[in-house]
Design a protein around this motif. Structure first.
Motif, PDB file in Angstrom:
ATOM      1  N   PRO A 361      78.104  35.509  76.331  1.00 24.49           N
ATOM      2  CA  PRO A 361      78.390  36.947  76.441  1.00 24.49           C
ATOM      3  C   PRO A 361      78.333  37.626  75.084  1.00 24.49           C
ATOM      4  O   PRO A 361      78.614  37.004  74.050  1.00 24.49           O
ATOM      5  CB  PRO A 361      79.813  36.971  77.015  1.00 24.49           C
ATOM      6  N   ASP A 362      77.979  38.923  75.077  1.00 20.06           N
ATOM      7  CA  ASP A 362      77.980  39.652  73.819  1.00 20.06           C
ATOM      8  C   ASP A 362      79.414  40.002  73.442  1.00 20.06           C
ATOM      9  O   ASP A 362      80.371  39.712  74.176  1.00 20.06           O
ATOM     10  CB  ASP A 362      77.092  40.894  73.887  1.00 20.06           C
ATOM     11  N   GLU A 363      79.575  40.636  72.293  1.00 20.74           N
ATOM     12  CA  GLU A 363      80.919  40.864  71.756  1.00 20.74           C
ATOM     13  C   GLU A 363      81.768  41.718  72.690  1.00 20.74           C
ATOM     14  O   GLU A 363      82.947  41.432  72.916  1.00 20.74           O
ATOM     15  CB  GLU A 363      80.823  41.528  70.379  1.00 20.74           C
ATOM     16  N   GLU A 364      81.185  42.782  73.252  1.00 21.19           N
ATOM     17  CA  GLU A 364      81.954  43.643  74.142  1.00 21.19           C
ATOM     18  C   GLU A 364      82.328  42.907  75.424  1.00 21.19           C
ATOM     19  O   GLU A 364      83.440  43.064  75.946  1.00 21.19           O
ATOM     20  CB  GLU A 364      81.165  44.909  74.473  1.00 21.19           C
ATOM     21  N   GLU A 365      81.434  42.081  75.940  1.00 19.80           N
ATOM     22  CA  GLU A 365      81.754  41.283  77.128  1.00 19.80           C
ATOM     23  C   GLU A 365      82.874  40.282  76.836  1.00 19.80           C
ATOM     24  O   GLU A 365      83.746  40.050  77.681  1.00 19.80           O
ATOM     25  CB  GLU A 365      80.496  40.550  77.608  1.00 19.80           C
ATOM     26  N   GLN A 366      82.866  39.719  75.642  1.00 24.12           N
ATOM     27  CA  GLN A 366      83.931  38.794  75.268  1.00 24.12           C
ATOM     28  C   GLN A 366      85.285  39.509  75.216  1.00 24.12           C
ATOM     29  O   GLN A 366      86.298  38.975  75.670  1.00 24.12           O
ATOM     30  CB  GLN A 366      83.628  38.156  73.903  1.00 24.12           C
ATOM     31  N   ARG A 367      85.294  40.723  74.685  1.00 27.78           N
ATOM     32  CA  ARG A 367      86.534  41.499  74.650  1.00 27.78           C
ATOM     33  C   ARG A 367      87.068  41.735  76.060  1.00 27.78           C
ATOM     34  O   ARG A 367      88.266  41.586  76.326  1.00 27.78           O
ATOM     35  CB  ARG A 367      86.298  42.849  73.970  1.00 27.78           C
ATOM     36  N   GLU A 368      86.180  42.125  76.951  1.00 24.55           N
ATOM     37  CA  GLU A 368      86.600  42.406  78.326  1.00 24.55           C
ATOM     38  C   GLU A 368      87.118  41.146  79.016  1.00 24.55           C
ATOM     39  O   GLU A 368      88.103  41.192  79.755  1.00 24.55           O
ATOM     40  CB  GLU A 368      85.432  43.002  79.121  1.00 24.55           C
TER      41      GLU A 368
END
Length: 381
Positions: A361-368
């Motif tokens: 996952p990209d960084e924003e997906e990891q945050r979510e």
């Protein structure tokens, strides 16, 4: 801290306020379900939840419930809604209003380094408290070398800390394959040219190379030793491994916490792993020195935060006070760790697959994926 205009408060500043027990009134404007699931807690904070949409036509409802003379922090998920509400409060005459910069996303990612203690040969041990999510990481420093344990995905924090300490990261280790957060251990090792260690029984589905963390191995950091002890401590996962650092500290991973014990169900193997968990806690850990300081990989409640934010307890004291270590029968223990458990962590299956290297996952997906509490203990309801 009072001001005539609204100001941004960083997650770091908020952590300092909580850990120093300064008074703060928090107005959380997320919807009620989000607030009930996960909120800012600890210190001398007082919290009120009024959803943003209930304040669009005015903040009178909030003003009537916020005490005079208190610093106010408005909180939302990402920042925007809290800025709007904070401005309304300031226009209504409050002169002590702040909003949380970056919202709960920023709060989830902040790490607060806390010194645990000195090592016998001149080294140091630090705990990194992810106060908004309840995750705990560690760094052993000795003679210009460092080892990071249960590293979080914010690897730049660990890199900067080691650099400031004049240390080169030589090893990164995970006590187990995590299900509540994305490990930064492999990335940190790659960036530093270090060795990444993982218990092999948790690594049967990983798609990357690692050094197997097996019984009897010793990992040297400068003049200090990290001795793997016990040899094998399954129960939270089939490969869970505990570390003894410098014959003083027991890094218990997600097996033992200050106020509870680890749950065995996050890989769908609760019934299979219950006996392992009980054996680890009631036999393996019972055979260790009571003077060891237990340093877990998570905390579930703000009450577990000690002086300066440190989460730690003497092993002998936990055998007296921790409910999970005082269940008499196998049947009662099985029921306690398999029934009426709190909800599982957000996106835990996707997080496990990410930590296996099977999802990227990209960084924003990891945050979510990581938003919300860790829920690794049996008591985190």
């Amino acid at each position: 801290m009072a001001t005539t205009a609204i100001q941004a408060m960083t997650a770091q500043a908020l952590a300092k306020i909580i850990l120093s027990y300064e008074k703060l009134f928090i107005l959380d404007v997320r919807n009620t379900a989000e607030f009930d699931n996960w909120k800012i807690e600890g210190g001398a904070t007082e919290t009120l939840n009024i959803p943003y949409f209930d304040l669009l036509d005015g903040v009178d409802e909030a003003l009537g419930q916020i005490p005079d003379g208190r610093d106010i922090l408005v909180v939302c998920a990402k920042e925007g809604s809290s800025v709007f509400v904070a401005e309304q409060l300031a226009e209504a005459g409050r002169t002590d209003v702040h909003y949380l910069k970056g919202g709960m996303k920023a709060w989830s990612e902040h790490l607060e380094p806390v010194k645990v203690g000195d090592l016998k040969d001149g080294g140091e041990l630090y705990q990194f408290v992810r106060i908004g999510k309840g995750c705990l990481s560690y760094m052993v420093l000795s003679d210009g070398e460092a080892a990071a344990i249960d590293t979080l995905r914010m690897v730049e924090v660990f890199e900067r800390f080691a650099k400031d300490k004049g240390a080169t990261i030589k090893h990164t280790l995970d006590t187990h394959l995590h299900a509540d957060h994305i490990s930064g251990g492999r990335q940190l090792a790659e960036n530093a040219g270090a060795t990444y260690w993982l218990p092999p029984k948790d690594a049967t589905e990983v798609v990357f190379e690692y050094e197997p963390l097996e019984e009897g191995k010793e990992i040297t950091v400068g003049r200090s030793r990290i001795r793997i002890q016990p040899i094998y401590s399954p129960g939270h996962t089939i490969g869970s491994t505990s570390f003894i650092v410098d014959d003083q500290y027991l890094l218990s991973g997600d097996i033992l916490f200050v106020e509870s014990i680890g749950r065995p169900d996050l890989a769908g193997k609760a019934e299979d792993w219950v006996a392992d968990l009980r054996t680890t806690l009631y036999e393996t850990y019972r055979g260790l020195a009571e003077e060891l300081t237990v340093l877990p990989a998570h905390f579930g409640k703000a009450t577990e935060l000690g002086e300066g934010g440190k989460v730690a307890a003497r092993l002998g004291d936990l055998f007296k006070s921790n409910p999970g270590l005082n269940i008499r029968s196998d049947e009662e223990f099985r029921a306690a760790v398999t029934k009426n458990l709190p909800p599982q962590p957000n996106a835990y299956q996707e997080i496990r697959r990410t930590n296996m290297g099977r999802l990227t996952p990209d960084e924003e997906e990891q945050r979510e994926m990581e938003m919300g509490p860790n829920r690794c203990a049996v008591h985190d309801k």
